[in-house]
Write a protein that holds these residues in place. Sequence first.
Motif, PDB file in Angstrom:
ATOM      1  N   THR A 508      24.873  27.050  41.857  1.00 42.93           N
ATOM      2  CA  THR A 508      25.754  26.746  40.894  1.00 42.93           C
ATOM      3  C   THR A 508      27.329  26.646  41.602  1.00 42.93           C
ATOM      4  N   GLN A 509      28.284  26.053  41.089  1.00 41.56           N
ATOM      5  CA  GLN A 509      29.721  26.008  41.590  1.00 41.56           C
ATOM      6  C   GLN A 509      30.216  27.359  41.396  1.00 41.56           C
ATOM      7  N   SER A 510      29.977  28.194  40.458  1.00 40.93           N
ATOM      8  CA  SER A 510      30.326  29.852  40.336  1.00 40.93           C
ATOM      9  C   SER A 510      29.834  30.376  41.143  1.00 40.93           C
ATOM     10  N   LYS A 511      28.518  30.372  41.919  1.00 37.21           N
ATOM     11  CA  LYS A 511      28.161  31.190  42.637  1.00 37.21           C
ATOM     12  C   LYS A 511      28.612  30.782  44.126  1.00 37.21           C
ATOM     13  N   ARG A 514      32.091  32.479  44.209  1.00 37.85           N
ATOM     14  CA  ARG A 514      31.833  33.771  44.273  1.00 37.85           C
ATOM     15  C   ARG A 514      31.724  34.255  45.802  1.00 37.85           C
TER      16      ARG A 514
END
Length: 640
Positions: A508-511, A514
Amino acid sequence: MPEHALPHCQAIIVSADSQWRDSLCQRLSELEARAEAENRCCELSISGLDTPDLLMEQARIDGALQCVVLDAASVPDVNVVVSQLRAVRSELDVFIAASSGQAPADDNAAVVDRDDTRAEILLRRLRRAIAKRASTPFADTLREYIEGARDAWHTPGHSSGDGLRESPWVADFYRMMGEHVFNADLSVSVQELDSLLDPSHVIHAAQDLAADAFGAKHTFFVTNGTSTANKVIVQHVLGSSGKMLVDQACHKSVHHAAIMSGVDPIYLPASVNEVFGLYGPVSKQTINDAIDAHPDARLLVLTSCSYDGFYYDLEPIIRRAHDAGLKVLVDEAWYAHGYFHPDLRPCALESGADYVTQSTHKMLSAFSQASMIHVADPEFNESRFREHLNMHTSTSPQYGLIASLDVARKQMSMEGFTRLERCIVHARELRSGIAETDRFRVLGLEDMLPASLQGDSVRLDPTKLTIDVSRAGCSARELQKSLYEKHSIQVEKITHNTLSVLVTLGTTQSKVLRLLKALRSLARELPQKPTPAQAPSVLPAIGDIVIPPREAYFGPSEDLPLSDESHGINRSLIGRTSADQVVPYPPGIPVLVPGQRISEDVLDYLLDLYHGDSGIELHGLMRHEGRGMLRVTCSLNDEL
């Protein structure tokens, strides 16, 4: 009303005859607008295009595109257009509106009557085609059975979790796993769920859909991994004897297959990039030389792509093997996604492989251990193959694994292109962001490719990122630990100076953000004067095989220590014959196989790893009272 909004799908009518095209689009759209929601699996929009060129542009950017209708009367070389379209989007349902005498050459393209194109019938056919690919015959049947809440008087003993749910000792495990994990863990006693050993309805239908989706003639579901799949195919092709040419860097299951089936392996040396400790494909020249040197060989086994993403230029290799009478098995454990995006093709089946094994769980959305065998062998004996498969298959398969294969196929058929396009974008963003740290970089093909493979047209899977950490000021193992402990990030694997991460359907974009944030933070914290990590010794090539692997493994043996009393190598091992397979992991490539004469360089390599702090496991090396032990044969060959 459905719980969730229906997915959006697109159908395109391609014709230079604007009157015919626009009229058909209008009628289809009007009918679609009046359709009842409960009878639909998607929201279908219909539009028209003038030319195949515009269609190709749309196919490359529109993941919602699911169906295409080509007007044979106005599209020049319609069969060529179909072929070009399938090279971009293999999963699309293609219809050809043809008049009498215009039947397409592509057997997989459906034909509709252009002179009597009733919109009602065409819309039903478009919807039926989409619904077929979107169906999950086995998973749906399993869901219906679970929702029936039937009492279980059969195996397994936990009986839909009732054996755990109220227990004061193990109810916590039930709660952690969730109710339906146990509800879906059923028995062959449930006949409506079909039999994996002899499928005749829902499993059979699910496997047929998978064959269509992955471009195979036959597909078989495997619930104990590609390790078993490889063993089945070696046994099927070679039986209890015969010669196979095999990449030294192949998965250990292929080496195990040689032991189990009694076949004669001819090992082809893996290429190596010594700077980064990466092992690549066998060169084309080495493969061709081996084919010439062993005219009695019957099987060629290659791994493509590798753990690090190296992918062979397979078509000329497979053609050369077929010309010499060899069948070809390609282990695509790490490349099950390859068929579903034009940037990743051609895959092994498209290149002519007879057998392909895939770990559907590695890069797609299936559960661990869930794999597939794809078959294209024109001489395939299905009955005989099934006997070989059943010999290795549990009579109590995990139905959740089978359902996950069904669902993973559906996902790739319906949205594989879209998901993989997102993966490639994520990978591109990671490459750029990691480069900006000035301490780390993602290696490109030119950095990773061993010198011996220059000119072999080897490709690199963009979803597998190898990060060079040689300027980090610490070892890759220390960096791996920092990512895990400080930032809760687990990477796939390491070498002495690289980290490997996989960009999968679940990225995902959040991964992405991070991981970039963590690497930027570590880049600031690490010492400014990097200390280069010491490169490990290179994996020795597999030496002389002096006893058949099966004979060495099962014959008389003894255990001898790897080192002597002064902690040097035990020189009495030099010249002895290994009875076991010894595999450093990673990279997972055998340094010893049963029947191989043990050399001094192999002992030096193993002793360095045994006493080192690299985090590398040594599978097959025994331990006794703190000492590493090798099992060697008691054979006349050891005295030669």
